[in-house]
Design a protein around this motif. Structure first.
Motif, PDB file in Angstrom:
ATOM      1  N   UNK A 172      24.647  37.622  32.172  1.00 22.82           N
ATOM      2  CA  UNK A 172      25.234  38.932  32.392  1.00 22.82           C
ATOM      3  C   UNK A 172      26.686  38.984  31.984  1.00 22.82           C
ATOM      4  N   UNK A 173      27.348  40.049  32.382  1.00 22.16           N
ATOM      5  CA  UNK A 173      28.756  40.272  32.039  1.00 22.16           C
ATOM      6  C   UNK A 173      29.587  40.260  33.319  1.00 22.16           C
ATOM      7  N   UNK A 174      30.663  39.494  33.321  1.00 14.86           N
ATOM      8  CA  UNK A 174      31.558  39.410  34.475  1.00 14.86           C
ATOM      9  C   UNK A 174      32.341  40.715  34.590  1.00 14.86           C
ATOM     10  N   UNK A 175      32.191  41.381  35.723  1.00 17.58           N
ATOM     11  CA  UNK A 175      32.907  42.646  35.940  1.00 17.58           C
ATOM     12  C   UNK A 175      34.082  42.491  36.898  1.00 17.58           C
ATOM     13  N   UNK A 176      34.033  41.481  37.760  1.00 19.20           N
ATOM     14  CA  UNK A 176      35.137  41.206  38.686  1.00 19.20           C
ATOM     15  C   UNK A 176      35.368  39.699  38.720  1.00 19.20           C
ATOM     16  N   UNK A 177      36.619  39.283  38.538  1.00 17.16           N
ATOM     17  CA  UNK A 177      36.986  37.863  38.632  1.00 17.16           C
ATOM     18  C   UNK A 177      38.437  37.798  39.092  1.00 17.16           C
ATOM     19  N   UNK A 178      38.641  38.096  40.367  1.00 19.52           N
ATOM     20  CA  UNK A 178      40.007  38.201  40.899  1.00 19.52           C
ATOM     21  C   UNK A 178      39.964  38.217  42.417  1.00 19.52           C
ATOM     22  N   UNK A 179      41.125  38.129  43.070  1.00 19.65           N
ATOM     23  CA  UNK A 179      41.158  38.255  44.529  1.00 19.65           C
ATOM     24  C   UNK A 179      40.707  39.647  44.948  1.00 19.65           C
ATOM     25  N   UNK A 180      40.004  39.716  46.073  1.00 22.46           N
ATOM     26  CA  UNK A 180      39.601  41.012  46.609  1.00 22.46           C
ATOM     27  C   UNK A 180      40.808  41.700  47.227  1.00 22.46           C
ATOM     28  N   UNK A 181      40.753  43.014  47.417  1.00 22.60           N
ATOM     29  CA  UNK A 181      41.875  43.690  48.093  1.00 22.60           C
ATOM     30  C   UNK A 181      42.088  43.120  49.496  1.00 22.60           C
ATOM     31  N   UNK A 182      43.332  43.033  49.912  1.00 24.87           N
ATOM     32  CA  UNK A 182      43.645  42.481  51.231  1.00 24.87           C
ATOM     33  C   UNK A 182      43.044  43.356  52.332  1.00 24.87           C
TER      34      UNK A 182
ATOM     35  N   UNK B  36      40.263  37.062  49.607  1.00 26.74           N
ATOM     36  CA  UNK B  36      39.416  36.010  49.073  1.00 26.74           C
ATOM     37  C   UNK B  36      39.213  36.129  47.578  1.00 26.74           C
ATOM     38  N   UNK B  37      38.863  35.011  46.950  1.00 25.44           N
ATOM     39  CA  UNK B  37      38.548  35.004  45.522  1.00 25.44           C
ATOM     40  C   UNK B  37      37.060  35.274  45.338  1.00 25.44           C
ATOM     41  N   UNK B  38      36.739  36.141  44.384  1.00 25.79           N
ATOM     42  CA  UNK B  38      35.345  36.522  44.181  1.00 25.79           C
ATOM     43  C   UNK B  38      35.066  36.761  42.708  1.00 25.79           C
ATOM     44  N   UNK B  39      33.774  36.636  42.366  1.00 29.94           N
ATOM     45  CA  UNK B  39      33.276  36.948  41.027  1.00 29.94           C
ATOM     46  C   UNK B  39      32.064  37.851  41.193  1.00 29.94           C
ATOM     47  N   UNK B  40      32.003  38.867  40.351  1.00 31.06           N
ATOM     48  CA  UNK B  40      30.855  39.770  40.334  1.00 31.06           C
ATOM     49  C   UNK B  40      30.308  39.825  38.903  1.00 31.06           C
ATOM     50  N   UNK B  41      28.982  39.729  38.767  1.00 29.84           N
ATOM     51  CA  UNK B  41      28.349  39.720  37.445  1.00 29.84           C
ATOM     52  C   UNK B  41      27.321  40.841  37.380  1.00 29.84           C
ATOM     53  N   UNK B  42      27.385  41.619  36.301  1.00 33.97           N
ATOM     54  CA  UNK B  42      26.431  42.705  36.066  1.00 33.97           C
ATOM     55  C   UNK B  42      25.290  42.194  35.194  1.00 33.97           C
ATOM     56  N   UNK B  43      24.069  42.428  35.645  1.00 32.66           N
ATOM     57  CA  UNK B  43      22.864  42.051  34.901  1.00 32.66           C
ATOM     58  C   UNK B  43      22.190  43.355  34.472  1.00 32.66           C
TER      59      UNK B  43
END
Length: 294
Positions: free
Chosen positions: A156-166, A178-185
């Protein structure tokens, strides 16, 4: 068979069911017919027959059920859907510490003090529970050492790769990011989330393959210990038309999944490829650990 989709213009009123729940059943029925899942469609019609107090509507549903049975007898059942596509997001085995709450996976917006597992087991969530600690938990947690490689569960394509909002974390009593990654399939209409990471090793917009390292596990954000929070969100079809979290292990409980009936909910299907589903260990029989349903 499309005429079977738009079966009734209105929805019956019931003292035990909200209109939103009924709309959830009709939405599921529409999707079952569209994918020619006659067995599920018949189960849903039976549920509506049980719940409808209106004799005229019951008669319509009974005629509709006969039509479904006739079509199923003439055409047979289609091959099973090609949904399973997820790979394990890590190598090895780690203990699961938190499951998906089918009685409302809405995080802090839940607050009903009731946890329902994918097998329909019910308990009161709490920090010491072995399988369901967080009321409204929308994913699965696996405890693992900081620095464990986290893998993309599907291409898939990485849509989020950064710290989440406080935000303020009640468990820790302080603001966190926190650090997070989100991937779109995209072909599947799903996305996956990987949270509490210690490192991110991909960039937004990057294409990744299943099994590719996207980061390292950690305890960033609202985490009381090192673990991976893994979540699947369905983009369509959902009851509201908006993205909704779903259980990648599906629903195996008695009756219908309560989250699939909620106005903000969606159906959960088993999404793991053969041999790829991480073990749920003793939590597969969590009712034995939690005592009788509450």
């Amino acid at each position: 068979m499309y005429q079977f989709v738009n079966i009734l213009p209105g929805f019956p009123q019931s003292s035990s069911w909200s209109e939103g729940s009924l709309r959830g059943v009709y939405a599921q029925l529409r999707r079952a017919v569209e994918r020619r899942d006659w067995a599920q469609a018949l189960r849903l019609v039976d549920l509506l027959l049980q719940r409808s107090p209106d004799p005229a509507q019951r008669q319509d549903l009974e005629h509709y059920r006969l039509a479904l049975e006739s079509h199923r007898s003439s055409n047979g059942d289609p091959p099973p859907p090609q949904w399973p596509f997820l790979h394990k997001p890590f190598v090895g085995e780690f203990p699961v510490t938190n499951l998906f709450d089918h009685d409302l996976p809405l995080g802090e917006e839940d607050g009903n003090g009731r946890f329902v597992s994918g097998q329909g087991q019910v308990w009161i969530p709490g920090p010491l529970h072995p399988c369901g600690k967080s009321d409204g938990h929308a994913g699965y947690d696996w405890a693992m050492p900081v620095g464990t490689s986290i893998l993309a569960a599907a291409p898939g394509r990485v849509t989020v790769a950064r710290p989440e909002p406080a935000f303020f974390c009640p468990a820790l009593g302080r603001p966190v990011r926190g650090l997070r990654v989100r991937i779109l399939h995209e072909p599947a209409g799903l996305e996956t989330l990987y949270a509490h990471l210690s490192q991110i090793q991909v960039q937004e917009g990057q294409r990744v393959a299943a099994g590719e390292v996207i980061g390292l596990s950690g305890d960033s954000g609202c985490a009381s210990g090192p673990h991976l929070h893994f979540e699947v969100r369905r983009l369509n079809p959902t009851n509201s038309g908006q993205p909704a979290p779903v259980d990648p292990y599906g629903w195996f409980g008695p009756g219908l999944d309560p989250w699939s009936l909620h106005p903000l909910g969606a159906e959960s299907l088993f999404l793991w490829q053969v041999g790829q589903a991480p073990s749920l260990g003793a939590c597969w029989q969590a009712q034995q650990l939690s005592g009788p349903p509450q």
